[in-house]
Design an enzyme around this catalytic site. Structure first.
Site, PDB file in Angstrom:
ATOM      1  N   ARG A 113     -21.717  12.013 -11.745  1.00  0.00           N
ATOM      2  CA  ARG A 113     -20.614  12.457 -11.429  1.00  0.00           C
ATOM      3  C   ARG A 113     -20.644  14.040 -11.253  1.00  0.00           C
ATOM      4  O   ARG A 113     -20.796  14.554 -12.325  1.00  0.00           O
ATOM      5  CB  ARG A 113     -19.503  11.918 -12.267  1.00  0.00           C
ATOM      6  CG  ARG A 113     -18.117  12.611 -12.372  1.00  0.00           C
ATOM      7  CD  ARG A 113     -16.932  12.034 -13.107  1.00  0.00           C
ATOM      8  NE  ARG A 113     -16.685  10.733 -12.837  1.00  0.00           N
ATOM      9  CZ  ARG A 113     -15.633   9.980 -13.150  1.00  0.00           C
ATOM     10  NH1 ARG A 113     -14.647  10.903 -14.078  1.00  0.00           N
ATOM     11  NH2 ARG A 113     -15.517   8.874 -12.757  1.00  0.00           N
ATOM     12  N   HIS A 140     -15.299   8.130  -4.129  1.00  0.00           N
ATOM     13  CA  HIS A 140     -15.327   7.487  -5.451  1.00  0.00           C
ATOM     14  C   HIS A 140     -15.386   5.801  -5.120  1.00  0.00           C
ATOM     15  O   HIS A 140     -14.563   4.868  -5.256  1.00  0.00           O
ATOM     16  CB  HIS A 140     -14.122   7.684  -6.258  1.00  0.00           C
ATOM     17  CG  HIS A 140     -14.135   7.376  -7.864  1.00  0.00           C
ATOM     18  ND1 HIS A 140     -15.403   6.824  -8.070  1.00  0.00           N
ATOM     19  CD2 HIS A 140     -13.473   7.298  -8.762  1.00  0.00           C
ATOM     20  CE1 HIS A 140     -15.139   6.665  -9.719  1.00  0.00           C
ATOM     21  NE2 HIS A 140     -13.997   6.821  -9.787  1.00  0.00           N
ATOM     22  N   GLN A 143     -15.159   2.935  -7.701  1.00  0.00           N
ATOM     23  CA  GLN A 143     -13.796   2.548  -8.024  1.00  0.00           C
ATOM     24  C   GLN A 143     -13.434   1.906  -6.857  1.00  0.00           C
ATOM     25  O   GLN A 143     -12.647   0.649  -7.003  1.00  0.00           O
ATOM     26  CB  GLN A 143     -13.222   3.986  -7.818  1.00  0.00           C
ATOM     27  CG  GLN A 143     -11.631   3.542  -8.257  1.00  0.00           C
ATOM     28  CD  GLN A 143     -11.242   3.226  -9.471  1.00  0.00           C
ATOM     29  OE1 GLN A 143     -11.672   3.783 -10.473  1.00  0.00           O
ATOM     30  NE2 GLN A 143     -10.539   1.997  -9.650  1.00  0.00           N
ATOM     31  N   ASP A 231      -2.324   7.578  -7.390  1.00  0.00           N
ATOM     32  CA  ASP A 231      -3.588   8.299  -8.345  1.00  0.00           C
ATOM     33  C   ASP A 231      -2.944   9.335  -8.967  1.00  0.00           C
ATOM     34  O   ASP A 231      -1.759  10.034  -8.262  1.00  0.00           O
ATOM     35  CB  ASP A 231      -4.820   8.570  -7.245  1.00  0.00           C
ATOM     36  CG  ASP A 231      -5.841   9.160  -7.992  1.00  0.00           C
ATOM     37  OD1 ASP A 231      -5.790   9.047  -9.315  1.00  0.00           O
ATOM     38  OD2 ASP A 231      -6.858   9.371  -7.636  1.00  0.00           O
ATOM     39  N   CYS A 270      -6.363   4.046 -10.245  1.00  0.00           N
ATOM     40  CA  CYS A 270      -7.755   3.964 -10.634  1.00  0.00           C
ATOM     41  C   CYS A 270      -7.762   4.111 -12.286  1.00  0.00           C
ATOM     42  O   CYS A 270      -8.803   4.009 -12.823  1.00  0.00           O
ATOM     43  CB  CYS A 270      -8.643   4.609  -9.792  1.00  0.00           C
ATOM     44  SG  CYS A 270      -8.111   6.531  -9.876  1.00  0.00           S
ATOM     45  N   ARG A 298     -14.474  -2.471 -12.754  1.00  0.00           N
ATOM     46  CA  ARG A 298     -15.457  -1.310 -12.652  1.00  0.00           C
ATOM     47  C   ARG A 298     -16.676  -2.014 -13.081  1.00  0.00           C
ATOM     48  O   ARG A 298     -17.793  -1.867 -12.571  1.00  0.00           O
ATOM     49  CB  ARG A 298     -15.112  -0.104 -13.484  1.00  0.00           C
ATOM     50  CG  ARG A 298     -13.750   0.428 -12.832  1.00  0.00           C
ATOM     51  CD  ARG A 298     -14.065   1.142 -11.731  1.00  0.00           C
ATOM     52  NE  ARG A 298     -15.286   2.065 -11.604  1.00  0.00           N
ATOM     53  CZ  ARG A 298     -15.035   3.436 -11.969  1.00  0.00           C
ATOM     54  NH1 ARG A 298     -14.074   3.776 -12.235  1.00  0.00           N
ATOM     55  NH2 ARG A 298     -16.135   3.993 -12.031  1.00  0.00           N
TER      56      ARG A 298
HETATM   57  N1   CP Z   1     -11.296   5.699 -12.653  1.00  0.00           N
HETATM   58  C1   CP Z   1     -12.201   6.381 -13.076  1.00  0.00           C
HETATM   59  O1   CP Z   1     -13.296   6.640 -12.719  1.00  0.00           O
HETATM   60  O2   CP Z   1     -12.255   6.623 -14.567  1.00  0.00           O
HETATM   61  P1   CP Z   1     -13.175   7.804 -15.403  1.00  0.00           P
HETATM   62  O3   CP Z   1     -12.648   9.078 -14.830  1.00  0.00           O
HETATM   63  O4   CP Z   1     -12.288   7.528 -16.811  1.00  0.00           O
HETATM   64  O5   CP Z   1     -14.426   7.530 -15.255  1.00  0.00           O
HETATM   65  N1  NVA Z   2      -8.656  11.451  -7.980  1.00  0.00           N
HETATM   66  C1  NVA Z   2      -9.010  11.432  -9.316  1.00  0.00           C
HETATM   67  C2  NVA Z   2     -10.063  10.112  -9.695  1.00  0.00           C
HETATM   68  C3  NVA Z   2     -10.159   9.999 -11.137  1.00  0.00           C
HETATM   69  C4  NVA Z   2     -10.734   8.720 -11.391  1.00  0.00           C
HETATM   70  C5  NVA Z   2     -10.115  12.613  -9.562  1.00  0.00           C
HETATM   71  O1  NVA Z   2     -10.825  12.858  -8.992  1.00  0.00           O
HETATM   72  O2  NVA Z   2      -9.825  13.297 -10.686  1.00  0.00           O
END
Ligand code: CP
Ligand code: NVA
Length: 315
Positions: A113, A140, A143, A231, A270, A298
């Site tokens: 990430r 993502h 997701q 989101d 998500c 997930r």
């Molecule tokens: N939806 C998601 O990716 O959650 P986290 O940021 O907790 O991993």
């Molecule tokens: N769009 C959000 C998703 C988190 C899982 C972010 O990037 O923070």
């Protein structure tokens, strides 16, 4: 020019849904369904990661991605090693390319990430083991694979159906647009003009046959849809929280908006959610919400993604 490593055998990176064919996405979803159904009684052949170690690197916070990958890797017979970007001073102590080259000598795969999509691509370019995108500022895909699985569990085949995104353009929406092009469903996007998908994304959608419809009014956008998606208004790395709140207030998913969508629409997010901002408690905890199935998936979707990365099928 530096040498760039490439994956040998049938191993593959999982970076973006636009890199996959519709058949590959379908195969991952089918494997995710099978692996979910037999989670408590797995087959010996499910241990596809036996003897393998996967590095998980988090430059940004995570709960779902971190825990679900860790559990998934263990359930497939592998081991995981977790580090934060800070601990290894990712991209600071040495180049991303050198980190990729060295890590590839230790582990069998890398899940990362990181905000910079360019850094993800560089890591994949120089790694000789599969790299999986666990969220960048751009996309993502893990997701959205879980989201597709969840949609089909509740509503059947997504091809030809309509999903509606309400809020700002962000990483999750980009992966949804890529999925719409691949699996041929309609994606309506309701955003304020200031936070709409950039031209290059709209062009990509058009060139790749996605039925992307931009409808600024959220009530008109959700009418008759199969799925309402929201989101958080402020994503990781966003610096303009106040401006976003002001622009996005009319885009809250609440009782009125779900009424406009109709009873057959389901709701997904998500997570993590900012309750009372992009969605009210009443909707998040209400009968149309499938957010906790979505979070659970997930785990299953990512086990299938890991199988894809190693050329396995989890038949
Ligand atoms: N939806 C998601 O990716 O959650 P986290 O940021 O907790 O991993
Ligand atoms: N769009 C959000 C998703 C988190 C899982 C972010 O990037 O923070």
């Amino acid at each position: 020019m530096a040498n760039t490593a490439s994956l040998s055998g049938n191993r593959r990176h999982f970076l973006d849904l636009c890199d996959l064919s519709a058949e590959e996405i379908r195969a991952i979803l089918a494997a995710a369904r099978r692996i979910k159904a037999r989670r408590r009684a797995p087959l010996p052949t499910d241990k596809i990661l036996a003897g393998k170690a996967i590095a998980m690197i988090f430059e940004q916070p995570s709960m779902r991605t971190r825990m679900s990958f860790d559990v998934g890797i263990r359930e497939l017979g592998g081991e995981s090693i977790m580090v934060t970007g800070k601990e290894i001073e990712l991209g600071e102590r040495e180049s991303i390319a050198d980190t990729a080259r060295v890590l590839s000598r230790y582990v069998d795969g890398i899940m990362i990430r990181i905000l910079s999509h360019g850094a993800l691509k560089e890591l994949a370019q120089y790694a000789s083991v599969p790299v999986i995108n666990g969220l960048t500022k751009t996309s993502h895909p893990c997701q959205v694979m879980a989201d597709l699985q969840t949609f089909e569990e509740h509503k059947g085949d997504i091809t030809g159906r309509t999903v509606t995104w309400v809020g700002d353009f962000n990483n999750v929406l980009r992966s949804w647009i890529e999925a719409a092009a691949k699996l041929k469903f309609t994606i309506r996007v309701s955003t304020p003009d200031e936070l709409a998908p950039p031209d290059e994304v709209v062009r990509w959608a058009k060139d790749n046959g996605a039925d992307l419809q931009q409808i600024r009014d959220p009530r008109a956008a959700v009418e008759g849809t199969d799925l309402v998606l929201a989101d958080a208004w402020v994503s990781m790395g966003d610096k303009d929280a106040k401006r976003r709140h002001n622009l996005l207030r009319p885009y809250q998913v609440n009782r009125d908006l779900m009424k406009a969508a109709g009873e057959k629409a389901i709701f997904m997010h998500c997570l993590p959610a900012k309750r009372g901002e992009e969605v009210t408690d009443e909707i998040l905890d209400g009968p149309q919400s499938v957010v906790f199935d979505e979070a659970e998936n997930r785990l299953h979707a990512q086990k299938a993604i890991l199988a894809y990365a190693y050329g396995e099928v989890l038949a």
